[in-house]
Each structure stands twice: as C-alpha cells, then as structure tokens.
Write an enzyme that holds these catalytic residues in place. Structure first.
Site, mmCIF file in Angstrom:
data_model
loop_
_atom_site.group_PDB
_atom_site.id
_atom_site.type_symbol
_atom_site.label_atom_id
_atom_site.label_comp_id
_atom_site.label_asym_id
_atom_site.label_seq_id
_atom_site.Cartn_x
_atom_site.Cartn_y
_atom_site.Cartn_z
ATOM 1 N N PHE B 531 0.875 -1.541 0.025
ATOM 2 C CA PHE B 531 -0.157 0.051 -0.294
ATOM 3 C C PHE B 531 0.574 1.370 0.253
ATOM 4 C CE2 PHE B 531 0.867 -0.482 4.420
ATOM 5 C CZ PHE B 531 0.547 0.982 5.012
ATOM 6 N N CYS B 532 -0.227 2.043 -0.366
ATOM 7 C CA CYS B 532 1.232 3.803 -0.620
ATOM 8 C C CYS B 532 -0.058 4.778 -0.098
ATOM 9 C CB CYS B 532 0.787 4.261 -2.061
ATOM 10 S SG CYS B 532 -0.112 4.116 -2.961
ATOM 11 N N GLN B 533 0.111 5.706 0.162
ATOM 12 C CA GLN B 533 -0.971 6.721 0.526
ATOM 13 C C GLN B 533 -2.388 6.818 0.034
ATOM 14 O OE1 GLN B 533 -0.873 8.053 3.431
ATOM 15 N NE2 GLN B 533 -2.440 9.489 3.526
ATOM 16 N N TYR B 559 -3.453 4.622 2.059
ATOM 17 C CA TYR B 559 -3.588 4.370 3.451
ATOM 18 C C TYR B 559 -4.991 5.280 3.326
ATOM 19 C CZ TYR B 559 -2.290 5.033 8.252
ATOM 20 O OH TYR B 559 -2.095 5.505 9.498
#
Lengths: 569, 569
Positions: B531-533, B559
């Site tokens: 996952f990233c932002q 996120y």
C-alpha cells in the site's frame, strides 16, 4: 527485452515512459528531451507569469531523477535527436550540454515532439521583446523581461487559449494589454456569437481588443528617458528602455513594450518527415488508430499527429493535453505488444478568461457549415444553480445536433460558474452516442448550491427534443433580417424588460400574460416570429398561438442570443 | 376537451400543469393544493433558515396568479381532496378557507401528493418545540421559534439530506447542535467509509454527533430564569423559556431547546389507497412506466410513487426533485394521449455539508451486498483540478462496477470542490451503459483551474480497467485484518509520510524509490499486501513486483481509504 526510445519528455512522452515501465519491468526505456525539463506543467505557464501559481517548482512535475527512481527510465535532457535511420533502427543524437554526438538504437520508437509556436517571417520578429510561450525557458524569459524592463504595455498576437491566458496574466500583473486577432473572433473552437461573450469580457477588463487585425512588422525604438521617468522610477533597470512600434495589417501603428506571439502552433514534424514518415494533409504525422506511423516500429502521439475527429472521422489536429496523455499511455501498451485502439477525438476544451469560462466539445457551427453536415442549433440561458440560492450565474449553452436523429454534434458553453460541468456532461453524452432526447432525461446531481432540478443540460435536451418532434418551430437571429411582408416580430416580454434589456425595432410588444386575451390583435395570415428574453416564455407563447391557429416560430435563446449575435467589437 | 385535475401543486404537480397547458391549449386544467403555496422551492427551505437565502419570497417560484396568467391553470390552494370516486370519476374537495365541500369531475387525474415526514409515536412528540421541515409553514414555524425563544441548543434527529442541511443551518445561526442517527452512519445513499468523511466534518464543526442513537421520549421542562438571564437578554420573549429533556435509545438523556425531526419521509398514499389504487411493496403508489396507476385514468408522480431502479429494475422509492419534475412533465404528455416511457431512476443525489459536498449515483455497496449482485470496487483520491493551480482540493471517489464486464453499478464522491461534476459525469456514463473502460477514455474539459489532463474519473476508469484486465490485483482494508502467516503488509510510502499520515502496525516500510534495489529483502513465497497513500504508487510497485515473480495485491485507495474505513465516530 524490448528497447523503447521516446523522443520528447512532456505530456505524451512522459505518460508513455511511465506506462511502458508499468507494463514491462524488463524493457529498456530511454526518454530523450531536447529541452532542460521533462514532464513540466505546460498548461500552468501563464499562471506562473500572472503570479497565481507562486512557485516555479510547482510546475516541475517530475525530474529525470524521479523518473529514474520510480520508473527506471533513462531520461536524457538536453539531448536532441538529429536523425532517424529507419533501416538501421538507429538514432543520431546530440548532447547539447557537451555538444557530443552519439548513436542509439531502438526496437520501438515513439515520437512525441509536440507542436511549435508559429512564428511568421515578419520584419523585426526576432526582437528580444517578442516572446512565445511553450516551455519553461520561454516563461523564464517573459518573467525576466517583466522584471528587468518593467514594460507598461504588452501586445498579445492571437486570441486562442494561450493568447487569452496571457492577456489575463498580463492584466493581472498590471500591464495595459492590446490583443490582435486576425479573425473576426477569438477562441476558434467556439462560434462567433459565443466568442462575443469573451470579447465583451476583454473590453470590460480594459483590454484593447482589435479583431480582424494582424501584425505586419515590428520596429525597436529606443525611448527617450524623461525627467519624470528619472524621478518616479527609482528601481531603474541597467539596460536602456526600449519600446516597440508595431505596424498592423490595417495600416495603423501601435506602440508597445512587449509582444507575445500566440497565433497558433504547428506540429513538429521535421524529424518525422526527414526520415520519410508519412504526413497527413493537415501537416501532422499520420498515425493509425494504434498510434503507429507509416513505419511499423515507430509510433507518434500528441500535438504532432493527426487523429480522427469524433463526429466526421476526418483527420484533425488537436493540440490538447488530455488526448496527448491518453495517446502516450496507449502507444506504450501497443509498443509492448498490445493492440489497443485510440478512439477519435472530440476536442473537448475549456479556457478561463478573467472570471469567465468558455468550453466546447465536438464540432462548432462554422465547421458543420464548412463540411456541409446538416445540423440544427438551440440556445439556452439559465442559472448555474437554483437561482434562489446565492452565487448563481447565468450559463449560455449552444447545442448543435442532427436534425435527423438528434445525435449530439457539438456543444459550447460560457459563464462564470459550472461551465466545465455542463460541457463534461455533454462530452460524455456525445461520446456515448446519446441523443438530445437522452439529455432531457439525464439524472444529474441536484441541491440548490449545485444545480437545478431541471439542469441546463436537461433544458437544452428538452428544447432540442421539442424542435425535433415538431412541438416547436424555432427561428434564428438572421431570420429577423429582411423580413418579408408576411412576417411580423412579436416581443412577448413585459414592457419593463424592453427598457432595461433593450428592444428590437419594428417588433410588436404583447406581454405573455396578456397574450391569450389579445389573440384577436394578431394576424393569422402572417408568420409570427415570437421572442422573449431567453426563449422559455417564447415556447409557451408558441404552443398557445399555434393551437389557436397562428403560424409561429420562436427565437431560440431569445433576445439574449439576439444580442450576442448582433454584438460588434 | 380533456379535463385534467392535479392533486398537489409542488414539483411534479406544478411541472405537469405547465406542461399540460403547453401540450393542449384547450384542456381544462385544475390544480388542487391542500397547503397555502404552490411551486415553492422546498429544497431551499433549510437555506432560508440559515439566512443564506435572505428573502422568503425567493422561495415562492410561482403563485396561483402567475399560473393562471401564464398557463391558464385553475389553481386552488387550501383545497383538500377528501375522496376519489373512481367509478364516477369525481372528487370530493374541501375548501379549507371556507370549510365548504364540493365536487369536481375529471377525465384524467394526476396524484402528486409527495411524501410526509415520518413522525414516530413517541411520548412528547407533539411538543411545540418539535419540528419537521417539509413546507413553507414548517419553515416559518422553525424561524419563529428561533426568533421568539432564542434556543441555544438544537437536536436534529436523522442524518439524511434534510437532517444534515438543518444541522448546518442551525450551526450557521449559532446554535449548539446534537445530531442523533439510529444507523451507524449518516447519509444512507453512501457507504459507511464515505459517510465517515461527513462524520469527521460534523465533528470538526462542533456538532455533537451520536450515531446508533435514537430518540425515545421528549419531556418539556420549564426553565428557571436566572438573574444573569434577566440582565443579559434585553430582548426577552413574552412566552416563558422552555427546554426539552430527551430520553435516548442508549438510556442517556439530552437537554435541548428544539428538536428537528428528519428521520425520513413516507409516501403520501392515503387518498390512493382509500380509493383502492394498488400500492407497491415499499408502500408507494404503483405506476407503470407511463406513470399510470392501476386505474387507467389516474396517474401518479413524485415522492409518492415507486419507480424502477436503474440497475436492478426493482421497485424503489426515490424522493428527489429531479425525477419528480421529469415524471410530472411526462405524465402530462401521457394524460393528453402520448405514450412516453419513464426510464428507471439512478437516484443521483448530492448534499452540501459545510464546505464539503457528498454525492452518489446508482447503487451503493450495502445494497449490492443485500441484493447479492456481484461487484468490485476501487477508490481514487486525487485533486479536483491541477494540483499546482491554487484552490485544488482532494476528491475521494468510490466506483462500483461489474466484475464481469465493467458496467458501472454505482459511484460515490466527496470533497470540497468538483464533486457534483464527477458524479454527473458518472451518472451520464452509467445511464449510457458505459463501462469502466469507457471512463478511462472520456475526453473532459481540462485547463488547470478546472481539472487535470487525467481527470479523477479517467483515473478511476483506468484503475478499474486494470483490475478487470488482470493488470492489477487489489485488496481491501478488511484483508488487512487477521492476516495469514503467508501474508505480509508492505508500506511503500516514504518514511516521512508514516510520521505525518500515520502507519499500519506490522507493515514493513520499503519506500518505492528503493524497491527495485531491495527486492531480495522480500519473500517470494508470501503474498505481499502493498500500500501507499492513495493507491497510485502501490500500482507501480505492484507492476514491478509481480514482474519479478512476487505474489502481490495493492490496497485500493491506499492508506487514505484504510483510514476512512477504520475511522470511528
């Protein structure tokens, strides 16, 4: 392992590089950019000049380093491709920093060179005070001219997107601005009467607008410094003041300090034509619907190519960022083995001009006439959201559609608020093949701050459907010229509106609320050209009068459209 | 000559009356309205309470007189229909002004009675300090309570459109506000994680939000006036101060001065059921797709009827102004001999809450689950326009689509700007039968102040297409709960982001720029939940890792979606 070389590192090229890496981790990807910057926000340049975008860095979306670390793309700025050897599949490249020349091979080549500002061979065109705006260095030069020479008056040549954005930017930083436009209107993608809204906005913002006026020659003239200059201007530049004398096509002259050339762009095809790739009739690189040129290993995207127009299928030049990005992505897929088809271009576009926006999609009336495509048109003027909620502003919408089946041919809108939304809705509807009947039924978001229970687009659909179904016969402003003896004009507005908004000579005024009781005053043997302020009450009158046996047509868009058509600038 | 009688003079009824006259100049048209007003702006009521719409008259769009003069419609306000004799095609009507009763015949009858606020039979519900908001008199009563009794604290019961608008209106005029909502979320048309954005906005605006909390009883308590009351409040009302003690479903109590009941509406079907018209299972009047009830001469439109849901075709209750207006227009056509079909309802809707908007179209995830319709969902968080141009705000978009063919099932969006536009675009695309592949290719207006070259909707289409094509496997926040031993979570954000935005326990942090060089640190025998932002870089990582032989899924929406899902209010 496929070796992909991309020529051009903005919009289409940058999109292609990023996509290619996502598709293939093993491909070798080289991106060559003649300039110093890749993936910069070219659409943002005028707004940094105006100061609205404060930080220059905000325009630099990616750097060679970020491309390398995220996408493992070998980005080489200041590297100019000199020749393409299609036989050997080899490029000759000059490193502009070192002036060295080297060779690079490719398996697949992507051309994304963009378009370059047209610079006519006029006397004086190479003056330091004549600028174009295509990239960061152009922008820097304009900013430095503004700072060092403190010009008081600028002349923008050309009233397209960049021309208008530069007019606004220069007014924003306090310059007097003249705008020269060779055509009878700015913003070619819309029709004259819509452009008249822009003309009015320019005049309202103290822009010296000169339509049907071209630039003929430029002369640099040293300025005599006066006493008052010396006292007022404590921050005097080291260089001497210059100003320019412009000779115009109407044989007048114009004194100015700065010229912005924005008369259009032409596809950058020098590399493509030098290596024998086919060009189209409009001067762009010819590609098929997979973005492949006449060489199966060379693709091309963006402002340099011709694509198919959505309505006609004919080749067209559409130098816009959205299509360039999509084409780049798709070309990357196809260079790596896919066969994805590009769908034709509608040319959906928008321009901000001071507090106004103007936008369009599909074909305009000028083009439909030129291509002899049958069309009907209607106008709607209505509020951007519920008129009883604060902040509503009128939107003017022109809808062009097929008289045969109601297919949407094009749409144009202008106003202070909600213009982008309406043209987006219409662009989707057009792409989906919807008709004006479908527009009437669209279910759009509604709450008073955002729209109306019957949105602008719904209204336009209803009006157009009425026309197609024969529930209303409309007329246009030109029908009011040279009336026959068998026609009379009936103004059904309230008398107060004639005073405030203006009247049409020779029209009978019979307000709608009295109409039903005064039918006997109207002749049944003549055609009644009925109008109200925006066309809505005219429709009510039309329905009433026809059912009572009158021959009637209603002026679409009413007096407001009449005024737009008859405005002169 | 057809005699049309319309029961109900707002939205659907008023639209039908105006349209009927345009279609037929000879029809006799009578519009009966039980209340004092016709064609008022019911959607504007909360905004007059807040003071944003200053003039009460602005809400009165038409009067009986304007209807008469423009449309020759016999409008009778304060006329309540008591019974419908379908055999005799005759109505019994009471004139509420004179209390006289009279008969009126009809050829075609249109029922547009609307829906009425649900008023549960709770102790104390009839207190003068308990209000609903459906019409002008309701609004006037609330305004008069605000003025006379100067309440300091209000309690809104129900977090739907009207509830939220009233919360904002009451905060706007300076009251403390508690909001009670029996469900675990406000704004039923969107899903919980989207509603959490509203919950946050309510809390940020000092609203005392109480989810899963109902109203059980209301007790009026006289207030003891204190000395300070006497000195501070020079403009003391004549009536004594009251306040209310509310008993809540969680056995707590809440002291308040004013209650706004906004727990929903139910179709007004008393007349319809009394005369034996068929009702649907949801309690609305059953109509066919021409808006005809089970009696061929009686039509019904608006909040009182059941229509077909666009996605499922099942009956649904959609009390919205847009559909009511269109249904009214269409019913008028059909009463006068046409056979126009109403197309199913998507339920496109929007709500403003302070500076935020939330909107949706089609079905939500809750409904898809309930109806066991297969779906996939993705989230996109991106800027409302080019992020480098001032005034861009993030938009959160949830897209629900068919895993089989990419058909759009529903969409929800929230943010400070451009939310209406994106849901409008998606509503048109859904109605046109477009797929997520089509969304990726939409050509929307772009200039930095209005959008991005790759718009929110384009991005959502691309992400969804990637999922369908197998170019990306995604996971959802719930997959992060109860990980198996064969799964690890990889956070590819930069370390600084973990500090500012927050982190997920147990996740390995390996920033994307380092990923390609640190592949050997990751296990190939486990599934990597990356996952990233917001999900964009996660896609890049997904593509990289899978091509290097890793098993990977990317958290859709990153996120930011994780936080939305895990927020608790």
């Amino acid at each position: 392992m496929t070796k992909i070389v991309i020529i051009g590192g903005v919009a289409g090229g940058a999109s292609a590089a990023a996509r290619a890496r996502r598709v293939s981790e093993t491909a070798e990807i080289i991106m060559l950019e003649r300039g110093e910057f890749v993936s910069f926000a070219n659409c943002g340049l005028p707004y940094h000049i105006s100061g609205e975008i404060e930080s220059r860095d905000a325009l630099l979306l990616q750097t060679p380093e970020s491309f390398k670390s995220r996408f493992n793309v070998d980005v080489r700025v200041l590297n100019e491709v000199l020749t393409i050897d299609r036989q050997a599949k080899q490029l000759t490249i000059r490193n502009l920093a070192t002036n060295e020349t080297y060779q690079e091979s490719y398996d697949k080549l992507l051309l994304s060179p963009g378009a370059s500002p047209i610079k006519p061979p006029l006397p004086g065109i190479d003056s330091h005070f004549v600028h174009s705006l295509r990239n960061i260095p152009d922008m820097d030069k304009i900013l430095s001219t503004l700072m060092l020479h403190k010009p008081k008056h600028a002349t923008v040549v050309g009233g397209g997107f960049i021309g208008l954005e530069m007019v606004e930017a220069l007014r924003h930083v306090g310059l007097e601005v003249s705008l020269l436009e060779l055509a009878d209107q700015v913003m070619g993608p819309v029709d004259l009467e819509m452009a008249n809204m822009l003309h009015q906005k320019l005049v309202d913002n103290d822009v010296d607008l000169r339509l049907k006026t071209g630039l003929a020659a430029i002369t640099e003239c040293p300025i005599q410094l006066t006493e008052s200059d010396n006292t007022d201007d404590y921050d005097k530049p080291a260089s001497p003041h210059f100003h320019l004398q412009l000779a115009l096509s109407d044989n007048t002259t114009l004194a100015t300090d700065l010229v912005i050339l924005a008369i259009g762009v032409k596809p950058e095809t020098s590399l493509a034509s030098a290596c024998g790739l086919e060009l189209g009739k409009l001067g762009g690189i010819r590609v098929d619907d997979e973005m492949r040129t006449s060489d199966a290993d060379i693709y091309a995207v963006g402002d340099a190519i011709e694509t198919a127009d959505f309505v006609t299928g004919h080749p067209t030049l559409i130098p816009l960022a959205g299509p360039a990005n999509r084409q780049g992505r798709l070309a990357a897929d196809n260079m790596l083995g896919a066969n994805i088809k590009y769908r034709a271009t509608q040319g959906t576009a928008i321009c901000k001009l001071f507090d106004m926006a103007i936008a369009s999609t599909g074909l305009n009336e000028k083009t439909l006439l030129k291509k002899a495509i049958p069309f009907e048109k209607i106008y709607v003027h209505t509020a951007s959201h519920a008129s009883y909620y604060p902040g509503a502003h009128p939107i003017t919408l022109k809808l062009l559609f097929s008289p045969d089946n109601g297919t949407i041919l094009g749409a144009q809108a202008a106003g202070l608020d909600g213009v982008d939304k309406r043209i987006d809705v219409l662009a989707v509807a057009q792409r989906a093949g919807m008709t004006v009947y479908d527009l009437a039924d669209l279910e759009l978001t509604y709450a008073p701050p955002f729209g109306s229970a019957r949105d602008v687009v719904n209204q336009a659909g209803m009006v157009a459907a009425n026309v197609l179904l024969g529930d209303e016969q409309i007329c246009h402003t030109q029908d009011f010229v040279n009336l026959s003896a068998n026609q009379i004009i009936v103004d059904i507005r309230n008398p107060g509106e004639l005073t405030t908004a203006g009247a049409i000579d020779g029209a009978i005024n019979m307000p709608l609320p009295q109409l039903r009781d005064r039918l006997n005053e109207l002749p049944k043997d003549k055609e009644l050209l009925v109008f109200c302020q925006v066309g809505l009450r005219g429709h009510v009158a039309y329905r009433m009068l026809t059912q009572h046996g009158f021959k009637v047509r209603n002026l679409t868009g009413g007096y407001k459209t009449f005024q737009m058509v008859n405005a002169h600038f």
